[in-house]
Design an enzyme around this catalytic site. Structure first.
Site, PDB file in Angstrom:
ATOM      1  N   LYS A  34       0.828  -1.215   0.000  1.00 29.40           N
ATOM      2  CA  LYS A  34       0.000   0.000   0.000  1.00 29.40           C
ATOM      3  C   LYS A  34       0.859   1.260   0.000  1.00 29.40           C
ATOM      4  CE  LYS A  34      -1.680   1.582   4.042  1.00 29.40           C
ATOM      5  NZ  LYS A  34      -1.476   2.967   4.465  1.00 29.40           N
ATOM      6  N   ASN A  35       1.820   1.317   0.919  1.00 28.13           N
ATOM      7  CA  ASN A  35       2.551   2.580   1.068  1.00 28.13           C
ATOM      8  C   ASN A  35       3.527   2.843  -0.070  1.00 28.13           C
ATOM      9  OD1 ASN A  35       1.058   3.179   3.278  1.00 28.13           O
ATOM     10  ND2 ASN A  35       2.598   2.531   4.780  1.00 28.13           N
ATOM     11  N   CYS A 128      -4.462  12.928  12.203  1.00 27.24           N
ATOM     12  CA  CYS A 128      -5.247  11.724  11.974  1.00 27.24           C
ATOM     13  C   CYS A 128      -5.286  10.952  13.275  1.00 27.24           C
ATOM     14  CB  CYS A 128      -4.681  10.900  10.835  1.00 27.24           C
ATOM     15  SG  CYS A 128      -3.185  10.063  11.261  1.00 27.24           S
ATOM     16  N   ARG A 133       0.865  14.512  12.958  1.00 30.73           N
ATOM     17  CA  ARG A 133       1.491  14.302  11.651  1.00 30.73           C
ATOM     18  C   ARG A 133       1.659  15.593  10.839  1.00 30.73           C
ATOM     19  NH1 ARG A 133      -1.000   8.821   9.263  1.00 30.73           N
ATOM     20  NH2 ARG A 133       0.993   8.614   8.246  1.00 30.73           N
ATOM     21  N   ASP A 319       4.022   0.169  12.143  1.00 32.23           N
ATOM     22  CA  ASP A 319       2.836  -0.419  11.507  1.00 32.23           C
ATOM     23  C   ASP A 319       2.601  -1.873  11.920  1.00 32.23           C
ATOM     24  OD1 ASP A 319       2.449   1.975  10.257  1.00 32.23           O
ATOM     25  OD2 ASP A 319       3.217   1.341   8.307  1.00 32.23           O
ATOM     26  N   ARG A 411      -8.952   0.367   4.170  1.00 28.89           N
ATOM     27  CA  ARG A 411      -7.953   1.300   3.630  1.00 28.89           C
ATOM     28  C   ARG A 411      -6.676   0.557   3.243  1.00 28.89           C
ATOM     29  NH1 ARG A 411      -6.057   5.365   7.558  1.00 28.89           N
ATOM     30  NH2 ARG A 411      -4.649   5.526   5.815  1.00 28.89           N
TER      31      ARG A 411
HETATM   32  N1  EPU Z   1       6.818  14.105  11.118  1.00 33.40           N
HETATM   33  C1  EPU Z   1       7.021  15.412  11.457  1.00 33.40           C
HETATM   34  N2  EPU Z   1       7.113  16.332  10.444  1.00 33.40           N
HETATM   35  C2  EPU Z   1       7.033  15.990   9.130  1.00 33.40           C
HETATM   36  C3  EPU Z   1       6.843  14.632   8.802  1.00 33.40           C
HETATM   37  C4  EPU Z   1       6.733  13.705   9.813  1.00 33.40           C
HETATM   38  O1  EPU Z   1       7.104  15.771  12.621  1.00 33.40           O
HETATM   39  O2  EPU Z   1       7.135  16.877   8.259  1.00 33.40           O
HETATM   40  C5  EPU Z   1       6.684  13.103  12.215  1.00 33.40           C
HETATM   41  C6  EPU Z   1       5.301  12.464  12.201  1.00 33.40           C
HETATM   42  O3  EPU Z   1       4.356  13.275  12.860  1.00 33.40           O
HETATM   43  C7  EPU Z   1       5.552  11.147  12.893  1.00 33.40           C
HETATM   44  C8  EPU Z   1       6.974  10.802  12.454  1.00 33.40           C
HETATM   45  O4  EPU Z   1       7.548  12.011  11.958  1.00 33.40           O
HETATM   46  O5  EPU Z   1       5.488  11.305  14.271  1.00 33.40           O
HETATM   47  C9  EPU Z   1       7.034   9.748  11.365  1.00 33.40           C
HETATM   48  O6  EPU Z   1       6.299  10.162  10.242  1.00 33.40           O
HETATM   49  P1  EPU Z   1       6.670   9.753   8.754  1.00 33.40           P
HETATM   50  O7  EPU Z   1       6.702  10.991   7.931  1.00 33.40           O
HETATM   51  O8  EPU Z   1       7.873   8.871   8.745  1.00 33.40           O
HETATM   52  O9  EPU Z   1       5.415   8.891   8.356  1.00 33.40           O
HETATM   53  P2  EPU Z   1       4.414   9.137   7.153  1.00 33.40           P
HETATM   54  O10 EPU Z   1       5.181   9.349   5.893  1.00 33.40           O
HETATM   55  O11 EPU Z   1       3.387  10.119   7.525  1.00 33.40           O
HETATM   56  C10 EPU Z   1       4.402   6.606   6.481  1.00 33.40           C
HETATM   57  C11 EPU Z   1       3.358   5.552   6.274  1.00 33.40           C
HETATM   58  C12 EPU Z   1       2.773   5.162   7.631  1.00 33.40           C
HETATM   59  C13 EPU Z   1       3.911   4.636   8.505  1.00 33.40           C
HETATM   60  C14 EPU Z   1       4.996   5.703   8.637  1.00 33.40           C
HETATM   61  C15 EPU Z   1       6.212   5.245   9.421  1.00 33.40           C
HETATM   62  C16 EPU Z   1       2.498   6.106   4.096  1.00 33.40           C
HETATM   63  C17 EPU Z   1       1.358   6.534   3.274  1.00 33.40           C
HETATM   64  N3  EPU Z   1       2.309   6.061   5.408  1.00 33.40           N
HETATM   65  O12 EPU Z   1       3.721   7.701   7.069  1.00 33.40           O
HETATM   66  O13 EPU Z   1       1.861   4.106   7.363  1.00 33.40           O
HETATM   67  O14 EPU Z   1       3.413   4.331   9.784  1.00 33.40           O
HETATM   68  O15 EPU Z   1       5.441   6.088   7.320  1.00 33.40           O
HETATM   69  O16 EPU Z   1       6.755   4.113   8.867  1.00 33.40           O
HETATM   70  O17 EPU Z   1       3.547   5.774   3.566  1.00 33.40           O
HETATM   71  C18 EPU Z   1       0.038   2.716   7.821  1.00 33.40           C
HETATM   72  O18 EPU Z   1       0.270   2.139   6.738  1.00 33.40           O
HETATM   73  O19 EPU Z   1      -0.777   2.256   8.664  1.00 33.40           O
HETATM   74  C19 EPU Z   1       0.735   3.952   8.138  1.00 33.40           C
HETATM   75  C20 EPU Z   1       0.335   4.794   9.078  1.00 33.40           C
END
Ligand code: EPU
Length: 455
Positions: A34-35, A128, A133, A319, A411
């Site tokens: 998915k991701n 969310c 996030r 995850d 989802r």
């Molecule tokens: N963060 C910040 N600022 C930013 C970006 C992130 O503070 O600009 C913080 C977030 O709030 C969080 C941490 O950094 O506390 C990690 O966030 P990250 O950006 O790594 O995650 P993401 O890109 O929002 C993706 C996956 C998530 C998965 C995370 C961590 C997708 C669509 N989503 O989210 O997947 O948990 O990486 O591996 O790729 C899921 O599939 O259930 C899911 C939530």
């Protein structure tokens, strides 16, 4: 015949009934990640020619991302798990709020749109269920690449100062998956070299990099903490196969461990599952490789406790935290689970407790004391992985569990019920309008169960 694109509007209002304590056996086919799919679909915006994506899972989130791309003027056509995307025309630079607000990953369109058009407007995705996030790391990186970024009434408006973005050396305060992906995509078409330091190393980041490289992007170091991108003026057509979903695979492995069942899975990339395998082995299960892309779990005679701390890859994935918590509720001892990635990702504790689990939460720590058995109960899924944890707990529990909030599950898991039924699980999806007497009857065989597959 082209398959209609799954619609993001199709929020399922049904419940999942699971009768636990059934031993599972057999083989599961793992879907595309998915991701990876979500980031790669956004990445297709970088390409002015045809992109064919294979192994795209049929999920509500993929449907939502398709709608966002379509709203930007992109042409999409789906045939089974093949998705053809043509972004030769991008007629809109603003992603629609109603769609973005439903899917955080939609913010991924920011980097490619800015790189292609020099301008992008994307509503802030907002918080969310699992945490606030923010997108500050995405925004700061784009600014370092020469974009002017303003936030006006909830919309992030970005414009390149020069004709193209310019390469930059960017240090990420945290190895954010999303920020790494946004900046890597933006940098593929920038003028000069971009170096991303403290970059995320997740397999989905590598998959996106490989996809971009298949279109002619020059990217080195994906999968390490330093990614170097040399911008090129234009990308070209591609035909790309998405990696298998390591979280779906991990979820089935944990379901096997929790129900003392032997299950095999393919296709998988074993390296992507290293932390999950290490923790399953710590609980007493054995993992054997039947082929390079096929793995089997052999359950232990009991479930041993183990401590878990979620971390960016190659650490233990956030995850998989909820699913392991479900497993550890049945262990012979106490485990400490520390969630370090998201600040609000322990909401499944309350639901697992309703099933008889003994869990205490202190800040981002959950202390799980194993109990001899869980009992089926009505529970509510609070986010995607929490819903997977409840399914696992229900499969292991005595009696019937009814899970509400299935829109979370849909989802991210393709045909979860069908796959579980093929393993012998006793479950069915029931419309909430269905009369309770009818809903109470267990399905005796997969054929008999009236299951509506996840859209
Ligand atoms: N963060 C910040 N600022 C930013 C970006 C992130 O503070 O600009 C913080 C977030 O709030 C969080 C941490 O950094 O506390 C990690 O966030 P990250 O950006 O790594 O995650 P993401 O890109 O929002 C993706 C996956 C998530 C998965 C995370 C961590 C997708 C669509 N989503 O989210 O997947 O948990 O990486 O591996 O790729 C899921 O599939 O259930 C899911 C939530």
């Amino acid at each position: 015949m082209p398959t209609p694109l799954p619609s993001g509007d199709e929020v399922d209002e049904s419940v999942l009934q699971i009768w636990g304590k059934t031993r599972l056996s057999g083989h599961v086919t793992i879907s595309g990640a998915k991701n990876s799919a979500l980031a790669i679909m956004a990445g297709a915006l970088l390409c002015p020619e045809d992109c064919r994506l294979r192994n795209v899972p049929s999920l509500v989130d993929v449907g939502r991302m398709s709608e966002i791309l379509a709203a930007l003027g992109v042409k999409l056509q789906r045939n089974g798990n093949i998705l053809d995307i043509n972004a030769s025309q991008i007629s809109q630079s603003q992603a629609p709020y109603e769609l973005v607000s439903q899917l955080r990953a939609s913010f991924f369109v920011m980097g490619p749109m800015l790189a292609r058009l020099g301008v992008a407007r994307v509503p802030l995705p907002g918080g969310c269920a699992i945490g606030a996030r923010p997108v500050d790391l995405h925004v700061r990186g784009l600014q370092q690449m020469g974009a002017d970024v303003q936030i006006d009434r909830g919309v992030v408006l970005a414009r390149t100062r020069q004709q193209r973005l310019t390469g930059a050396k960017i240090y990420l305060d945290y190895p954010s998956v999303g920020a790494t992906e946004t900046l890597m995509m933006a940098a593929t078409l920038a003028d000069g070299e971009t170096i991303l330091e403290n970059a995320a190393q997740e397999p989905e980041v590598v998959d996106l990099a490989n996809f971009c490289r298949s279109m002619g992007a020059q990217i080195r170091g994906a999968g390490t903490n330093t990614i170097i991108i040399n911008g090129v003026p234009k990308l070209h057509s591609t035909d790309y196969n998405i990696i298998p979903d390591r979280i779906e695979a991990g979820t089935f492995l944990v379901a096997g461990a929790a129900t003392y069942s032997e299950i095999s899975l393919s296709p998988i990339i074993p390296d992507h599952l290293t932390p999950v395998i290490a923790k399953l082995e710590a609980t007493g299960a054995k993992i054997v490789m039947d082929a390079p892309d096929r793995m089997r779990i052999i359950p232990g005679s009991s479930i041993r406790p183990t401590d878990i701390e979620t971390l960016p890859y190659p650490g233990f994935p956030t995850d998989m935290q909820a699913q392991f918590m479900a497993l550890l509720t049945l262990s012979e001892g106490s485990s400490v689970i520390t969630e370090t990635v998201f600040e609000n990702r322990l909401r499944h504790v309350a639901e697992l407790s309703r099933m008889g689990a003994d869990i205490r939460v202190k800040g981002n720590l959950a202390i799980v004391r194993g109990v001899p058995f869980l009992s089926g109960a009505p529970v509510v899924a609070t986010d995607l992985r929490a819903s997977a944890a409840l399914v696992i707990a229900a499969l292991a529990a005595e009696g019937q569990t009814t899970i509400q909030g299935l829109h979370h599950l849909d989802r991210g898991y393709e045909e979860l019920e069908v796959k579980l039924q093929q393993l012998g699980a006793n479950l069915k999806r029931v419309s909430i309008q269905t009369s309770p007497t009818e809903a109470e009857k267990p399905a005796t065989s997969p054929q008999e169960a009236k299951v509506k597959p996840a859209s």
